[in-house]
Design a protein around this motif. Structure first.
Motif: not given
Length: 552
Positions: A77, A79-80, A82, A104, A106, A127-128, A130, A143, A223, A225
């Protein structure tokens, strides 16, 4: 032949052989210890590199074993923002990490999405993506949202996807993740980079297996990572803790232009592991540099061996000195026996002759009887004095004689001795100068022996016409100072330490008749026994002065 028969045998050949043997052993020990030290240092050069290797990799091992697994704490969980905080802490703490890619991801079974990694019904889709780097201005972030650009980085996703799918396919319901499984499935390690997928719970892995097998009739998504760390080993800090062995330690590429040591250089190397595998640690030292370390290590060994050698040489010298002392003692003993025999022989012969004359004479006149009586009495006194001197000397040395101290009037005491000496030596000129205020506490018998010896020696060792003796007695606050100054033949300065030794006789024409070498030794022993001290000053051909000092 007699001289050879009674000479003291000194085997200097054994001493010389002993010296040659220990010198040879000394040189051989130095040679062996030098070779051993050189071999030891070269072995250390080869063996100690593993310690530098371990110390140099401490930061990398900490990063790999402790910091990378922190990603799994977030359970997918992140995000960019964190991820950026985590990336900044890694990039600022570990300079060898040059770039971090955050994926990130899925995991789902949505058939409408046909990109990413697909195996049966399971889809792994970014999803992204970075990328983080750090510079003087701080954290830099790039990103990627476009799918086409994401496709350029599909290799990392595919590698993790293949390993994960293979593992899930064999997963049992009651399975537990082992350390070996985690390293094999969730890490992808290649030279220059490490890819890590956060570790899902076992229940999630079972759900992923159900998705792959098509056992779910509804759409789900989870999700996850994933991080990709770009590693540059050239930024690792080399910890050279053996600067005495390694002149240069550097991280160099494993392949490329060959690095060959120079003629005067010694080198060794160790390849780096895992993500650092394209590089190696290269250890170099010049031969002169290692020679300095060999010399530093050899000096203590040289000192120890040399100390043992010096001790052995000292023992050899003591043996040699003991032989010399024993030789001198043998000569003194031999001379003493000869002289003592002569001293006894003369009066014994005179007594025997006088006795035979008395025995063979039919009639003795009063004058002849008186003459023979005087001869026997004088020679008996001579023997008695000699025996008393030897006995007294032995008693003084062994501390068995009793000291009978009395008040001695030095002026009267001296004049009585001088008067009897003038009668004994008619051609002896003796003068006295006495300046004392009190009597001297001493043993008069022993003190008279010292005075008589001094007077007899002054007469014996003076040439005719120079038989002169000045006796001076003075008193100061602490001492009585008594000097006997003659105009005799004198004594060499080199003999000053010998003349007070037992049985020692100075080689002189005046010592050829009847001296056993006890006179001055006897004087010294008595003087010190009474509590005084005796010293001598002399010049050859000009005379000698003996000084006696007694406490008041």
């Amino acid at each position: 032949m007699k001289a050879e028969k009674y000479s003291y045998r000194k085997n200097y050949g054994l001493l010389l052989m002993f010296f040659i043997v220990i010198s040879g052993l000394y040189i051989f020990a130095l040679f062996l210890s030098r070779n051993y030290t050189e071999s030891h240092i070269k072995n250390e050069f080869t063996n100690r590199k593993s310690e530098i290797f371990d110390q140099t990799l401490i930061p990398f091992n900490d990063f790999f074993q402790n910091r990378i697994p922190e990603v799994s704490f977030y359970q997918g969980f992140l995000d960019s923002v964190q991820a950026g905080k985590y990336a900044y802490s890694i990039l600022s703490s570990y300079p060898f990490v040059r770039e971090i890619g955050f994926f990130d991801l899925q995991f789902n079974n949505d058939h409408n999405l046909n990109y990413g990694f697909i195996v049966n019904n399971l889809r792994i889709q970014p999803k992204t993506i970075t990328f983080f780097t750090v510079s003087r201005s701080g954290l830099n972030k790039n990103t990627i949202l476009d799918r086409a650009q994401m496709g350029l980085h599909s290799e990392e996703i595919n590698n993790i996807g293949v390993k994960l799918a293979t593992y899930i396919d064999k997963l049992q319901a009651n399975a537990k993740l082992s350390d070996k499984d985690i390293l094999k499935v969730f890490y992808t390690i290649r030279p220059g980079q490490i890819t890590y997928l956060n570790i899902p719970r076992v229940n999630d892995l079972i759900v992923y297996k159900s998705i792959m097998e098509g056992n779910l009739d509804h759409t789900v998504g989870y999700e996850q990572d994933m991080f990709n760390f770009q590693i540059d080993p050239m930024y690792l800090e080399v910890k050279n803790s053996y600067t005495n062995l390694y002149e240069k330690v550097a991280i160099v590429p494993l392949v490329g232009a060959p690095i060959t040591p120079e003629d005067d250089e010694i080198s060794t190397e160790m390849p780096l592991p895992g993500a650092l595998a394209d590089y190696k640690l290269l250890f170099r030292s010049s031969k002169s540099f290692l020679s300095e370390e060999i010399n530093r290590s050899f000096w203590p060994v040289l000192g120890g061996i040399s100390l043992i050698y010096i001790i052995l040489i000292a023992i050899l010298y003591l043996i040699y000195r003991n032989l010399e002392i024993n030789g001198r003692l043998f000569k003194l003993q031999y001379d003493f026996i000869n002289n003592l025999t002569h001293e006894f022989k003369t009066p014994v012969s005179v007594i025997k002759i006088a006795g035979n004359n008395i025995k063979s004479a039919q009639i003795l006149s009063d004058e002849e009887r008186k003459m023979y009586g005087n001869i026997l009495d004088q020679e008996a006194d001579r023997l008695n004095n000699l025996m008393n001197k030897l006995l007294s000397f032995s008693q003084i040395e062994n501390k068995t004689i009793k000291l009978n101290k009395e008040e001695v009037d030095l002026e009267e005491f001296t004049e009585n001795l001088v008067a009897s000496s003038r009668i004994k030596y008619a051609d002896f000129k003796i003068s006295t100068k006495i300046d004392v205020r009190t009597s001297m506490l001493a043993d008069p018998v022993l003190l008279s022996s010292v005075f008589q010896n001094m007077i007899d020696n002054a007469y014996k060792y003076s040439k005719a016409g120079h038989k002169i003796l000045d006796i001076t007695i003075q008193q100061n606050k602490k001492n009585f100072v008594i000097t006997f100054k003659d105009e005799g033949i004198g004594i060499e300065k080199a003999e000053f330490n010998n003349i007070f030794k037992k049985f020692y006789r100075i080689k002189s024409q005046y010592n050829q008749q009847g001296s056993i070498g006890l006179g001055l030794a006897f004087c010294k022993e008595i003087t010190e026994f009474i509590g005084g001290d005796i010293t001598v000053k002399s010049q050859l051909g000009q005379g000698t002065t003996f000084t006696l000092v007694f406490p008041v």
